[in-house]
Scaffold this active site. Structure first.
Site, PDB file in Angstrom:
ATOM      1  N   HIS A 106       0.762  -1.328   0.301  1.00  0.00           N
ATOM      2  CA  HIS A 106       0.030   0.096   0.050  1.00  0.00           C
ATOM      3  C   HIS A 106       0.759   1.226  -0.010  1.00  0.00           C
ATOM      4  CE1 HIS A 106      -3.920  -2.290   0.569  1.00  0.00           C
ATOM      5  NE2 HIS A 106      -3.106  -2.703   1.424  1.00  0.00           N
ATOM      6  N   ASN A 179     -10.492  -3.200   1.692  1.00  0.00           N
ATOM      7  CA  ASN A 179     -10.047  -3.161   0.395  1.00  0.00           C
ATOM      8  C   ASN A 179     -11.058  -2.847  -0.381  1.00  0.00           C
ATOM      9  OD1 ASN A 179      -7.320  -3.557   1.060  1.00  0.00           O
ATOM     10  ND2 ASN A 179      -7.641  -5.842   1.118  1.00  0.00           N
ATOM     11  N   HIS A 369      -4.293   1.254  12.097  1.00  0.00           N
ATOM     12  CA  HIS A 369      -4.142   0.099  12.952  1.00  0.00           C
ATOM     13  C   HIS A 369      -5.444  -0.521  13.145  1.00  0.00           C
ATOM     14  CE1 HIS A 369      -2.756  -2.973  15.494  1.00  0.00           C
ATOM     15  NE2 HIS A 369      -2.908  -2.379  16.692  1.00  0.00           N
ATOM     16  N   TYR A 392       0.419  -4.479  11.806  1.00  0.00           N
ATOM     17  CA  TYR A 392       0.216  -2.835  11.528  1.00  0.00           C
ATOM     18  C   TYR A 392       0.894  -2.004  12.612  1.00  0.00           C
ATOM     19  CZ  TYR A 392      -3.160  -3.441   7.751  1.00  0.00           C
ATOM     20  OH  TYR A 392      -3.501  -3.767   6.288  1.00  0.00           O
TER      21      TYR A 392
END
Length: 713
Positions: A106, A179, A369, A392
């Site tokens: 990402h 997503n 996160h 994360y």
């Protein structure tokens, strides 16, 4: 792209040469160089920090005024540079460290601020105030991204898109990190490094960039058949969205909601774009990657600047708190729940309406996160989700240089913060007092207040109160490395997805598989993947095998698959047209003002395309390409080859084409039948809006040759 006349672009000013350096006379600051606001996007006062950058004279970082920033300190005019030049060392050192490590995945992202307004109907399932309280407004930051490419890669590659939203709630930050596809490639986070190593570029050459059309990716997914369902989504039109405005978002995982009475439900989160779901076709995606690699990023920023805000509805599918629903394992991230079994209930609306002031400080430094939760929302035992809870936070420590990244303006919560966390790299809070631990007898009500203390002692909420209390759930079982048997079904939902698509979308899936597998050099990988496809749909397998010049294997595709119409993009509906772009091929003398105003009133952007630049001209014949426009209107007669190519591409991509005046000759010269579907003679604004509202001219698709039938959705 350069847009003549746009406010904020530099204007010519007088020049003066001083010491070999061209010194520009001062000008009135443009709108793009406005001074920062006194408050940050997270409503934290930045007056002390802004005060460091308000002097009129150039200084060092320590405030030392500098008379020259163009020449290094040297031993004589031709001598070597001197180590004692503190300004040189500071300036170069800071420049050397301007970039932080990019995200492993990402990395290529774009973001915007906005507001979320709750409808209030979620109170029955969650106590989270930002969802439960009607009309409550919550500030947000949303970031869209591609997974595989580096920061410099193109926006329109075939890839999964990240759709992450940070809610700055009054109970703390909540991050919904999802997503544009509701499922993922793997079922367990322990496989994530393997997946990304396989999908990224080959380590010996670092190519190909930002794409899956290579051996290692298809080697991995053909060996890990749990990836089959997600592969179908990636090979569909969802892999090449038209814009972030027309892209769905999904939370992917199943979450647990807890209401005010302690009752629980399992839910899946959905973002539904108000503009509808719309995609590029493969040819458009490839053209756009070359002519404007910032296509999605530009559309987001330009649309917000123009007041054409992005809007989405947040919805939830609500299910009983049990791991299996209608035979679907809710803890398996490779599975979705068809909307026919659990309808998506809209619970709020998101509007993205403000661009960041600084890409690095905000879009690049924002840290999401999944463990950023608020009361009323909990995680489940989804093994991919469980691993992300660690991953994360761990990656932010490396990327942002330490544990204090929450103090960066874009990451600060709007809720009051009072913790006992201390020190570490980039600590910007000057803590006071001597007792950053609990319990203690030296601060607050239990002891003398320390001189200079500016905040009360941090204390837990009595009895839990409004604090985050984890729902007490039993945990039992042997320590094993295993999954339930229901995780072994790798094909039924891939078959469901393919069967749910319209025939046009199915054609695109076939073309995508054929293209990607033809890029694999290893024949065994192609053959293995065909055997996987044979367990999904025999017709699909036969078509892909024919395209590869290989025999079609026989598999065991699921029988009796019931399609889910909600999974198809082409469904006959009409959608809002705000943000769509119409290109008018004319000249500087063309009178398109009436059409432009009528379309502008409905949120449509009109750009004049002329032979050369001039007042009101935003594109020339040389700089315009069809992929920029959702429809084209041609008003003049011209034999210019670049115009012919633009029209041919627009026709091939099933876009509406308006024809007026001498435009009929231009269309004919380009080899286009003026009576074909979607060719609109002398169109008015309403006719163009109606044509735009269905995304494309679907009735034209059957007339296109098979080799050029990629019309997208």
């Amino acid at each position: 792209m350069f847009r003549p006349g746009k406010p904020g672009y530099p204007r010519p000013v007088p020049e003066v040469v001083q010491n070999g350096i061209i010194a520009m006379e001062p000008t009135v600051p443009s709108p793009s160089s406005k001074q920062p606001a006194e408050t940050s996007p997270v409503q934290e006062s930045l007056a002390p920090a802004r005060g460091l950058q308000t002097g009129e004279q150039l200084t060092s970082a320590q405030g030392v005024r500098l008379p020259d920033t163009d020449h290094s300190l040297t031993a004589g005019p031709r001598g070597p540079a001197l180590l004692e030049d503190f300004h040189l060392r500071e300036k170069i050192t800071h420049f050397d460290h301007e970039r932080i490590p990019e995200r492993v995945v990402h990395a290529r992202g774009s973001g915007a601020y906005g507001t979320f307004v709750a409808y209030g109907n979620a109170a029955s399932v969650t106590s989270a105030g930002f969802l439960a309280e009607k009309n409550r407004e919550t500030d947000v930051f949303a970031r869209f991204s591609t997974v595989l490419g580096s920061r410099g890669s193109a926006d329109t590659v075939r890839d999964v898109r990240g759709f992450a939203v940070k809610f700055y709630t009054d109970e703390g930050n909540f991050d919904l990190v999802g997503n544009n596809m509701p499922v993922f490639f793997i079922q367990d986070a322990i496989k994530f490094p393997d997946l990304i190593h396989a999908a990224k570029w080959h380590p010996d050459r670092e190519i190909p960039q930002a794409q899956t059309a290579h051996d290692t990716f298809w080697d991995f997914v053909s060996l890990h058949t749990e990836a089959t369902h997600h592969v179908f989504w990636a090979m569909s039109d969802r892999g090449v969205p038209r814009s972030y405005r027309t892209m769905e978002g999904f939370g992917v995982h199943t979450f647990r909601l807890v209401n005010g009475e302690g009752k629980t439900s399992l839910v899946k989160f959905h973002w539904k774009p108000v503009a509808g779901v719309h995609s590029l076709n493969w040819e458009e995606a490839q053209l756009t990657a070359g002519m404007d690699p910032d296509f999605h990023r530009r559309d987001l920023a330009d649309s917000i600047d123009a007041g054409l805000f992005y809007e989405y509805e947040l919805g939830i599918q609500v299910m009983p708190d049990a791991p299996v629903f209608e035979g679907i394992d809710l803890l398996d991230p490779t599975k979705l729940v068809p909307e026919e079994l659990a309808p998506v209930q809209a619970i709020g609306r998101l509007m993205l309406n403000r661009n960041p002031d600084n890409f690095h400080a905000e879009t690049e430094q924002i840290a999401f996160h999944l463990g950023n939760l608020v009361p009323g929302i909990e995680v489940t035992n989804d093994p991919l989700l469980q691993g992300r809870l660690f991953s994360y936070l761990d990656t932010q420590l490396s990327r942002l240089g330490g544990p204090n990244f929450t103090q960066l303006p874009v990451n600060r919560p709007h809720a009051p913060v009072n913790d006992n966390l201390r020190d570490g790299m980039h600590q910007s809070v000057v803590h006071q007092g001597i007792a950053p631990y609990l319990p203690n007898s030296l601060a607050g009500s239990e002891g003398p207040v320390q001189a200079g203390t500016t905040s009360p002692e941090a204390r837990p909420v009595p009895g839990g109160g409004e604090g985050y209390v984890h729902l007490p759930l039993p945990v039992d079982g042997d320590k094993v490395r295993a999954h339930p048997a229901s995780f072994d079904d790798h094909y039924s939902q891939a078959a469901l997805f393919f069967a749910s698509l319209s025939p046009i979308e199915q054609d695109h899936v076939v073309e995508a598989f054929t293209f990607e597998l033809s890029k694999c050099y290893e024949q065994p990988i192609r053959e293995r993947m065909l055997r996987v496809l044979a367990n999904v749909d025999s017709g699909l397998t036969a078509r892909v095998a024919a395209g590869l010049g290989l025999p079609a294997p026989t598999g065991k595709p699921p029988a009796g698959v019931t399609p889910s119409p909600a999974l198809a993009q082409i469904d006959g509906r009409s959608w809002p047209v705000a943000g769509r772009v119409v290109g008018v091929i004319g000249s500087v003398d063309s009178d398109v003002s009436a059409l432009q105003q009528e379309l502008k009133a409905q949120g449509v952007v009109v750009r004049l395309i002329a032979p050369t630049g001039g007042p009101g001209v935003e594109r020339t014949y040389q700089t315009a390409r069809s992929v920029e426009f959702d429809a084209v209107v041609v008003t003049v007669a011209t034999t210019d080859q670049q115009v012919a190519v633009l029209l041919q591409e627009a026709y091939r991509h099933a876009k509406p084409i308006g024809v007026s005046g001498g435009g009929a000759r231009t269309v004919t010269e380009a080899g286009i039948d003026p009576t074909a579907p979607g060719l609109l003679p002398d169109p008015d604004a309403d006719e163009l809006v109606t044509a735009l509202s269905t995304h494309r001219v679907w009735s034209r698709i059957p007339l296109l040759k098979p080799s050029t039938s990629s019309a997208g959705s």
